[in-house]
Design an enzyme around this catalytic site. Structure first.
Site, PDB file in Angstrom:
ATOM      1  N   ASP A  99      -0.667   1.893  33.989  1.00  0.00           N
ATOM      2  CA  ASP A  99      -0.259   3.278  34.238  1.00  0.00           C
ATOM      3  C   ASP A  99      -0.720   3.682  35.634  1.00  0.00           C
ATOM      4  O   ASP A  99      -1.427   2.933  36.320  1.00  0.00           O
ATOM      5  CB  ASP A  99      -0.803   4.228  33.178  1.00  0.00           C
ATOM      6  CG  ASP A  99       0.190   5.354  32.853  1.00  0.00           C
ATOM      7  OD1 ASP A  99       0.737   5.951  33.810  1.00  0.00           O
ATOM      8  OD2 ASP A  99       0.410   5.645  31.664  1.00  0.00           O
ATOM      9  N   ASP A 127       2.276   1.020  39.452  1.00  0.00           N
ATOM     10  CA  ASP A 127       3.530   1.764  39.352  1.00  0.00           C
ATOM     11  C   ASP A 127       4.594   0.840  38.771  1.00  0.00           C
ATOM     12  O   ASP A 127       4.945  -0.176  39.371  1.00  0.00           O
ATOM     13  CB  ASP A 127       3.945   2.251  40.745  1.00  0.00           C
ATOM     14  CG  ASP A 127       5.194   3.117  40.736  1.00  0.00           C
ATOM     15  OD1 ASP A 127       5.948   3.083  39.745  1.00  0.00           O
ATOM     16  OD2 ASP A 127       5.421   3.831  41.729  1.00  0.00           O
ATOM     17  N   MET A 128       5.120   1.177  37.598  1.00  0.00           N
ATOM     18  CA  MET A 128       6.087   0.310  36.921  1.00  0.00           C
ATOM     19  C   MET A 128       7.374   0.131  37.716  1.00  0.00           C
ATOM     20  O   MET A 128       8.125  -0.815  37.485  1.00  0.00           O
ATOM     21  CB  MET A 128       6.422   0.871  35.539  1.00  0.00           C
ATOM     22  CG  MET A 128       7.112   2.219  35.549  1.00  0.00           C
ATOM     23  SD  MET A 128       7.359   2.859  33.865  1.00  0.00           S
ATOM     24  CE  MET A 128       8.018   4.503  34.226  1.00  0.00           C
ATOM     25  N   LYS A 154       6.816   2.779  24.967  1.00  0.00           N
ATOM     26  CA  LYS A 154       7.028   3.818  23.957  1.00  0.00           C
ATOM     27  C   LYS A 154       7.303   5.152  24.636  1.00  0.00           C
ATOM     28  O   LYS A 154       6.502   5.621  25.441  1.00  0.00           O
ATOM     29  CB  LYS A 154       5.802   3.932  23.040  1.00  0.00           C
ATOM     30  CG  LYS A 154       5.918   5.047  21.988  1.00  0.00           C
ATOM     31  CD  LYS A 154       4.715   5.086  21.062  1.00  0.00           C
ATOM     32  CE  LYS A 154       3.490   5.658  21.716  1.00  0.00           C
ATOM     33  NZ  LYS A 154       3.575   7.128  21.931  1.00  0.00           N
ATOM     34  N   HIS A 158      13.552   7.377  27.843  1.00  0.00           N
ATOM     35  CA  HIS A 158      14.290   8.643  27.718  1.00  0.00           C
ATOM     36  C   HIS A 158      13.865   9.656  28.772  1.00  0.00           C
ATOM     37  O   HIS A 158      14.518  10.688  28.929  1.00  0.00           O
ATOM     38  CB  HIS A 158      14.170   9.206  26.294  1.00  0.00           C
ATOM     39  CG  HIS A 158      12.862   9.864  25.982  1.00  0.00           C
ATOM     40  ND1 HIS A 158      12.731  10.789  24.966  1.00  0.00           N
ATOM     41  CD2 HIS A 158      11.617   9.743  26.525  1.00  0.00           C
ATOM     42  CE1 HIS A 158      11.487  11.213  24.897  1.00  0.00           C
ATOM     43  NE2 HIS A 158      10.784  10.592  25.830  1.00  0.00           N
TER      44      HIS A 158
END
Length: 222
Positions: free
Chosen positions: A89, A109-110, A123, A127
């Protein structure tokens, strides 16, 4: 920062910052978000592990991408003690994370880099983002996992609109979330919309497991 007049983000129009920018700049807001995500995981993960825990079998290493303070990762690690569980994260999230003997934390950072692991867990992540950003995240996911024959996969927990029980309360809740997620400029997706971003990112196959009314578990394979 002035709100972008072309943005449809209700949060940004109200505060002049995006939801994520506010979390980075306001410690109490950041803590509230992380506490909420841990509470959600405390409720949800027991059900996931009981109803479809098989999705985690055979995994030696797992990274919970955008996993906050590790509520979900901790539950998975306790259920599968042989598994190495890590949370990825942003720095302002990780620096406030509690110590956990079962879970390690990585700051990153993804959108830029996801460390390698047998499987990735996301999870309530996709969205929050539009299709273009989701494809970027998914491409980083694909780079991080081994081929399917070596056990590589992505495990997603999110809503699949139209999936789950065909009950009025389910449909009403899906409509509610479709309106609610507008505050982030997010999207609640039907299966064909999920398939579209999966294929754009270079994945070959997926499986949807409907559970808990509006939420599903999606196994995604390279």
């Amino acid at each position: 920062m002035l709100a972008d007049e072309h943005s449809t983000s209700l949060f940004k129009k109200a505060h002049g910052l995006t939801f994520w920018e506010m979390a980075d700049k306001n410690d109490s807001f950041n803590q509230s978000i992380n506490n909420a995500m841990v509470s959600d995981s405390n409720f949800l993960m027991d059900i996931i592990l009981r109803e479809c825990g098989d999705v985690f079998l055979g995994i030696n290493s797992l990274i919970d991408v955008a996993g906050g303070h590790g509520g979900a990762a901790s539950a998975i690690a306790k259920a599968f003690p042989q598994m190495k569980c890590t949370v990825l994260d942003l720095p302002h999230v990780v620096e406030e994370a509690p110590t956990d003997d079962h879970v390690s934390f990585i700051s990153g950072d993804m959108f830029k880099y996801i460390p390698p692991a047998d499987a990735l867990f996301l999870k309530w992540v996709f969205h929050d983002w539009g299709d273009e950003d989701c494809v970027k995240i998914l491409k980083k996911c694909k780079e991080a996992i081994p081929p399917r024959e070596a056990g590589g996969k992505v495990i997603i927990v999110d809503m699949v609109v139209g999936s789950g029980p065909n009950e009025i309360v389910t449909r009403e809740t899906q409509v509610f979330f479709d309106l609610f997620i507008m505050f982030l400029e997010g999207i609640e997706r039907e299966e064909f919309e999920w398939k579209n971003i999966f294929m754009q990112a270079g994945f070959s196959e997926y499986k949807i497991i409907s559970m808990l009314g509006v939420r599903s578990v999606i196994e995604l394979y390279p």
